[in-house]
Each structure stands twice: as C-alpha cells, then as structure tokens.
Design a protein around this motif. Structure first.
Motif, mmCIF file in Angstrom:
data_model
loop_
_atom_site.group_PDB
_atom_site.id
_atom_site.type_symbol
_atom_site.label_atom_id
_atom_site.label_comp_id
_atom_site.label_asym_id
_atom_site.label_seq_id
_atom_site.Cartn_x
_atom_site.Cartn_y
_atom_site.Cartn_z
ATOM 1 N N ALA A 229 66.723 36.651 65.106
ATOM 2 C CA ALA A 229 65.399 36.502 64.492
ATOM 3 C C ALA A 229 64.818 35.125 64.768
ATOM 4 O O ALA A 229 63.600 34.980 64.949
ATOM 5 C CB ALA A 229 65.486 36.740 62.988
ATOM 6 N N ASP A 230 65.675 34.091 64.827
ATOM 7 C CA ASP A 230 65.197 32.744 65.120
ATOM 8 C C ASP A 230 64.585 32.675 66.513
ATOM 9 O O ASP A 230 63.557 32.023 66.720
ATOM 10 C CB ASP A 230 66.340 31.733 65.013
ATOM 11 N N LYS A 231 65.206 33.324 67.476
ATOM 12 C CA LYS A 231 64.697 33.289 68.852
ATOM 13 C C LYS A 231 63.337 33.973 68.944
ATOM 14 O O LYS A 231 62.427 33.489 69.624
ATOM 15 C CB LYS A 231 65.712 33.929 69.799
ATOM 16 N N GLU A 232 63.181 35.105 68.254
ATOM 17 C CA GLU A 232 61.889 35.791 68.245
ATOM 18 C C GLU A 232 60.829 34.933 67.566
ATOM 19 O O GLU A 232 59.692 34.815 68.049
ATOM 20 C CB GLU A 232 62.019 37.127 67.518
ATOM 21 N N ARG A 233 61.184 34.311 66.462
ATOM 22 C CA ARG A 233 60.227 33.487 65.733
ATOM 23 C C ARG A 233 59.894 32.212 66.496
ATOM 24 O O ARG A 233 58.772 31.704 66.422
ATOM 25 C CB ARG A 233 60.773 33.170 64.342
ATOM 26 N N ALA A 234 60.856 31.687 67.238
ATOM 27 C CA ALA A 234 60.583 30.504 68.067
ATOM 28 C C ALA A 234 59.575 30.834 69.157
ATOM 29 O O ALA A 234 58.705 30.008 69.484
ATOM 30 C CB ALA A 234 61.881 29.979 68.679
ATOM 31 N N ALA A 235 59.659 32.038 69.720
ATOM 32 C CA ALA A 235 58.673 32.448 70.721
ATOM 33 C C ALA A 235 57.282 32.529 70.108
ATOM 34 O O ALA A 235 56.274 32.144 70.735
ATOM 35 C CB ALA A 235 59.071 33.798 71.311
ATOM 36 N N THR A 236 57.203 33.010 68.860
ATOM 37 C CA THR A 236 55.921 33.053 68.152
ATOM 38 C C THR A 236 55.391 31.644 67.913
ATOM 39 O O THR A 236 54.186 31.381 68.077
ATOM 40 C CB THR A 236 56.087 33.787 66.815
ATOM 41 N N GLY B 143 64.187 11.415 71.617
ATOM 42 C CA GLY B 143 63.038 11.652 72.485
ATOM 43 C C GLY B 143 61.751 11.175 71.861
ATOM 44 O O GLY B 143 61.744 10.479 70.845
ATOM 45 N N GLN B 144 60.642 11.595 72.479
ATOM 46 C CA GLN B 144 59.309 11.217 72.019
ATOM 47 C C GLN B 144 58.538 12.459 71.590
ATOM 48 O O GLN B 144 58.439 13.429 72.344
ATOM 49 C CB GLN B 144 58.549 10.491 73.136
ATOM 50 N N TYR B 145 57.989 12.418 70.389
ATOM 51 C CA TYR B 145 57.275 13.568 69.832
ATOM 52 C C TYR B 145 56.509 13.100 68.601
ATOM 53 O O TYR B 145 56.770 12.023 68.055
ATOM 54 C CB TYR B 145 58.251 14.688 69.459
ATOM 55 N N ASP B 146 55.568 13.924 68.148
ATOM 56 C CA ASP B 146 54.798 13.622 66.939
ATOM 57 C C ASP B 146 55.335 14.347 65.712
ATOM 58 O O ASP B 146 55.149 13.890 64.583
ATOM 59 C CB ASP B 146 53.330 14.009 67.132
ATOM 60 N N VAL B 147 55.953 15.496 65.941
ATOM 61 C CA VAL B 147 56.386 16.337 64.830
ATOM 62 C C VAL B 147 57.561 17.199 65.278
ATOM 63 O O VAL B 147 57.673 17.534 66.463
ATOM 64 C CB VAL B 147 55.214 17.219 64.334
ATOM 65 N N VAL B 148 58.444 17.548 64.339
ATOM 66 C CA VAL B 148 59.559 18.456 64.606
ATOM 67 C C VAL B 148 59.261 19.793 63.932
ATOM 68 O O VAL B 148 59.001 19.849 62.731
ATOM 69 C CB VAL B 148 60.894 17.896 64.073
ATOM 70 N N TRP B 149 59.288 20.854 64.728
ATOM 71 C CA TRP B 149 59.067 22.217 64.216
ATOM 72 C C TRP B 149 60.424 22.908 64.235
ATOM 73 O O TRP B 149 61.019 23.117 65.287
ATOM 74 C CB TRP B 149 58.087 22.955 65.108
ATOM 75 N N VAL B 150 60.941 23.275 63.058
ATOM 76 C CA VAL B 150 62.268 23.872 62.961
ATOM 77 C C VAL B 150 62.159 25.350 62.591
ATOM 78 O O VAL B 150 61.429 25.709 61.659
ATOM 79 C CB VAL B 150 63.165 23.117 61.952
ATOM 80 N N VAL B 151 62.841 26.197 63.352
ATOM 81 C CA VAL B 151 62.881 27.640 63.104
ATOM 82 C C VAL B 151 64.287 27.984 62.638
ATOM 83 O O VAL B 151 65.243 27.928 63.412
ATOM 84 C CB VAL B 151 62.518 28.439 64.371
ATOM 85 N N ASP B 152 64.411 28.318 61.362
ATOM 86 C CA ASP B 152 65.725 28.534 60.742
ATOM 87 C C ASP B 152 65.588 29.607 59.672
ATOM 88 O O ASP B 152 65.252 29.317 58.522
ATOM 89 C CB ASP B 152 66.237 27.222 60.143
ATOM 90 N N SER B 153 65.829 30.858 60.033
ATOM 91 C CA SER B 153 65.655 31.969 59.096
ATOM 92 C C SER B 153 66.573 31.850 57.890
ATOM 93 O O SER B 153 66.215 32.260 56.786
ATOM 94 C CB SER B 153 65.903 33.304 59.807
ATOM 95 N N ASP B 154 67.758 31.294 58.078
ATOM 96 C CA ASP B 154 68.679 31.089 56.961
ATOM 97 C C ASP B 154 68.168 29.998 56.028
ATOM 98 O O ASP B 154 68.227 30.122 54.814
ATOM 99 C CB ASP B 154 70.064 30.730 57.477
ATOM 100 N N GLY B 155 67.667 28.905 56.596
ATOM 101 C CA GLY B 155 67.050 27.838 55.817
ATOM 102 C C GLY B 155 67.946 26.671 55.470
ATOM 103 O O GLY B 155 67.452 25.609 55.084
ATOM 104 N N GLU B 156 69.261 26.806 55.631
ATOM 105 C CA GLU B 156 70.171 25.740 55.202
ATOM 106 C C GLU B 156 69.989 24.466 56.021
ATOM 107 O O GLU B 156 69.893 23.367 55.466
ATOM 108 C CB GLU B 156 71.620 26.222 55.298
ATOM 109 N N PHE B 157 69.922 24.595 57.331
ATOM 110 C CA PHE B 157 69.732 23.421 58.181
ATOM 111 C C PHE B 157 68.334 22.831 57.985
ATOM 112 O O PHE B 157 68.163 21.612 57.873
ATOM 113 C CB PHE B 157 69.948 23.789 59.646
#
Length: 378
Positions: free
Chosen positions: A171-178, A216-230
C-alpha cells in the motif's frame, strides 16, 4: 454482531428506510494497542458510534418528514462474506448500505447489491476510477485528494524540493506513486526518493535511521507510512531543519478534533458525550454518511425506496466544514475540504486559497471530470 436502532416516532405510520453498516469481524484497527498509538487519520473507535450519532441528531427532522431510519450493524470476515451480506441485506429490504471495509471488500459489497453503498473507510483511488460502480459513493477522501491537498499547501508556501520516504508495504508503494503524481501536478520537484523499513535485524538498522535517510538538499520531507509508527517519530529528527508532511508532521485529514470553525467543536463534543472520545477523521466520514442518509430520507419523505436513492445521489451536505458538499457525478466521491493538521492544531485547509477551478474549487482535490476513468458513470 447485529445491533438494531430505530430512529423516529410513530414507526408504524412513518416511512421506514432500512440501513446496514458492514464492518470487519475482529477489526485489527480497533485492537487496544492499535487504538492507543493511532496515528493521525487512523481509526480511534468503531464507525457505528458516529453513524448512530448522526441519525440520533436528526430525530426531530425525521419525525417532521414522517420518516424513520433503521440501522443494523453486521460483521463480515472477507470479501465473499461482504458480498453475501450485501445481497441478503438488499433482499431483506435495505435501502442503502454503509461499508467500513478494505477496498476489495467494499467492491464486493457494491457488486452484491444494487442499492447505494456508502464507503466510509477505503481511500483507494481505484474505487473511484477503473473499479468504480454506479451504486458506490465515497465519504472517505481518496488518497489522491489527500496528496493534492498537501501538494497545494507546499506550492503555496513555495517549498518546492521534496524528499520522498516510502515504507515497505505494498500500500505504501501505491500511495507513494500517488504522492509523486501530486508533486508533479503542482510543479514541485522530487529531490530524492528513499525506502525506509522498521526492522529488528541489526543489518537493516540504517533503513530506519532518520539522519541517514534525510541526507541531501530539500525543502520538505514527504513520508508515506500506512502503519504510521515511523512517520510519527520523524519530525524533529531529520538531518536538516525541515518540515515533515504526509503520514507524519503535517497530515491531510477529513476531520480533526482541533478544528474550531463552522460548528465543528459542537460536533466533536456530541460524539465525546455519546462515545467517550473526540471525533477524528474516521468518525467524521461515518457521521457524514449518516447526514447524507438523513437528508435523503427527509427528501424522500413517505416516498418509495427509488425516491430515497434519487435523493441520496443529489444530496447537498452540511458537514460543518463551511461549504455545501455533494457527490461528484463522475466517480461518486463526496466533494469536501480537507484539514491540514499536525495533531495539535489545524494549520490550514485545502483547497488552498488562490487555487482556481472553472466550476468548483473542491474539484481540485482528487480526479476532476476531464480525467474521468470510471466507465459506468455518466
């Protein structure tokens, strides 16, 4: 479990519409440990509580219209059981079904009955696209709606470089594609994409190390974690002092108990009084389904079930979010604003001010009509 609640006086004289709520048997979302550590957007209690609240709140309105709504709650063990339960419910006279089920089970229920099926649990975009059904309506926001809401916020803040962290579940991989599609749709840039994994294996320790993952260099971190613990532990642990969004940090939600506008605190307090907990996203979708069913029953009055079905498809819903909400004809999704929250406060709402649409700004969240992939809807 079969619970029956009849709402409205004079049932013998009033028009009675039967409703059935399908929920998973032995629902893992409602296990004590899961509820105690529920991440933003995850279930905090049974959906039946909020659905019953909406029906109870409307007692006087239903009485005035001469209508009743009878609710039965049924547990199902799998997709086949969901389909069979839906067929039996319709044969027994159910005017509509509400489902708080996984996507495949929801689809099976919609195939088991011709009556309207109101999805309050499954966020799968496929249910709104290739796997859509004419009788399937969605109160829960889709994954794309949530991703679009976050992408709009980042665009408005001019935080354009996004580091994407993705969990190990399918589910994480599908949601990451979204998420990646939303990043591209709003002109943001993918600064990097990395997998993470929580594991007790010492050889995989680095896969859950925030400092290593966020180099690395970035402005924001987008985390996809269906479980939510991490995701819950990621804010303030990144290598750079940057915002976290997605399933941790700033999250796009159907509802937050911290929302303080348009009568929202009163709605939250009513559920707290009835069920002993504050209203959150999962509760709101069930409550909104109840509101939609009440509106249809009031419009249909003493009319036949066909009048109830027609009224439901055309309902305009007040969900205490400040705008009238309705179902999209092309995919059955309820148009709705989403709340952006870190769990402590509602930081903003989407659609973001300045995001334009030729007809309805709410249609900037999720698949718009020109992108229609549902072949069975007009």
């Amino acid at each position: 479990m079969a619970l029956l609640a009849t709402l409205g006086a004079g049932a013998a004289q009033a028009a009675g519409f039967k409703l059935v709520l399908l929920v998973p048997a032995d629902d893992t979302r409602l296990e004590r440990g899961r509820l105690e550590r529920a991440a933003l957007g995850q279930a905090t209690g049974p959906a039946a509580d909020a659905l019953k609240l909406a029906l109870a709140d409307a007692k006087l309105e239903l009485d005035a219209a001469g209508a009743t709504l009878q609710l039965e709650v049924l547990e199902v063990a799998d997709a086949a059981a969901a389909k069979a339960a839906a067929s039996r419910a319709e044969a027994a006279g159910a005017a509509a079904l509400v489902t708080d089920l996984p996507a495949a089970w929801t689809l099976a229920a919609a195939d088991g009955a011709k009556a309207p099926v109101l999805n309050i649990g499954a966020a799968s975009d496929a249910l709104r696209a290739a796997d859509c059904r004419r009788n399937l309506f969605h109160l829960a926001p889709s994954e794309r709606m949530r991703a679009d809401a976050l992408a709009q916020w980042l665009t408005a803040r001019k935080w354009s470089q996004v580091l994407l962290l993705t969990g190990p579940e399918a589910a994480d991989k599908e949601r990451a594609a979204t998420a990646q599609a939303a990043i591209a749709r709003y002109g943001l840039k993918l600064a990097g994409s990395k997998p993470f994994k929580l594991s007790g294996d010492p050889r995989e320790r680095d896969l859950a190390n925030p400092l290593l993952l966020t180099q690395g260099q970035y402005d924001v971190v987008w985390v996809v974690d269906s479980d939510g613990e991490f995701a819950q532990t990621l804010p303030f642990r990144t290598a750079l002092p940057r915002l976290v969004v997605g399933d941790g940090g700033l999250v796009a939600l159907a509802w937050s108990s911290r929302y303080e506008r348009y009568g929202a605190p009163q709605v939250t307090r009513r559920l707290a009084k009835a069920a002993g907990r504050r209203m959150e996203s999962h509760d709101w979708t069930a409550w909104a389904a109840g509101k939609a069913l009440v509106a249809a029953a009031v419009k249909a009055g003493k009319g036949p079930v066909a009048a109830f079905h027609k009224a439901l498809a055309a309902v305009e819903l007040d969900g205490s979010k400040g705008v009238a909400m309705s179902f999209r004809a092309w995919d059955g999704q309820l148009r709705q604003p989403l709340l952006l929250s870190d769990g402590q406060a509602v930081i903003g709402t989407a659609p973001i001010e300045g995001i334009l649409h030729p007809k309805n700004a709410l249609d900037t969240l999720g698949a718009d009509q020109p992108e229609k992939l549902c072949k069975v809807r007009p």
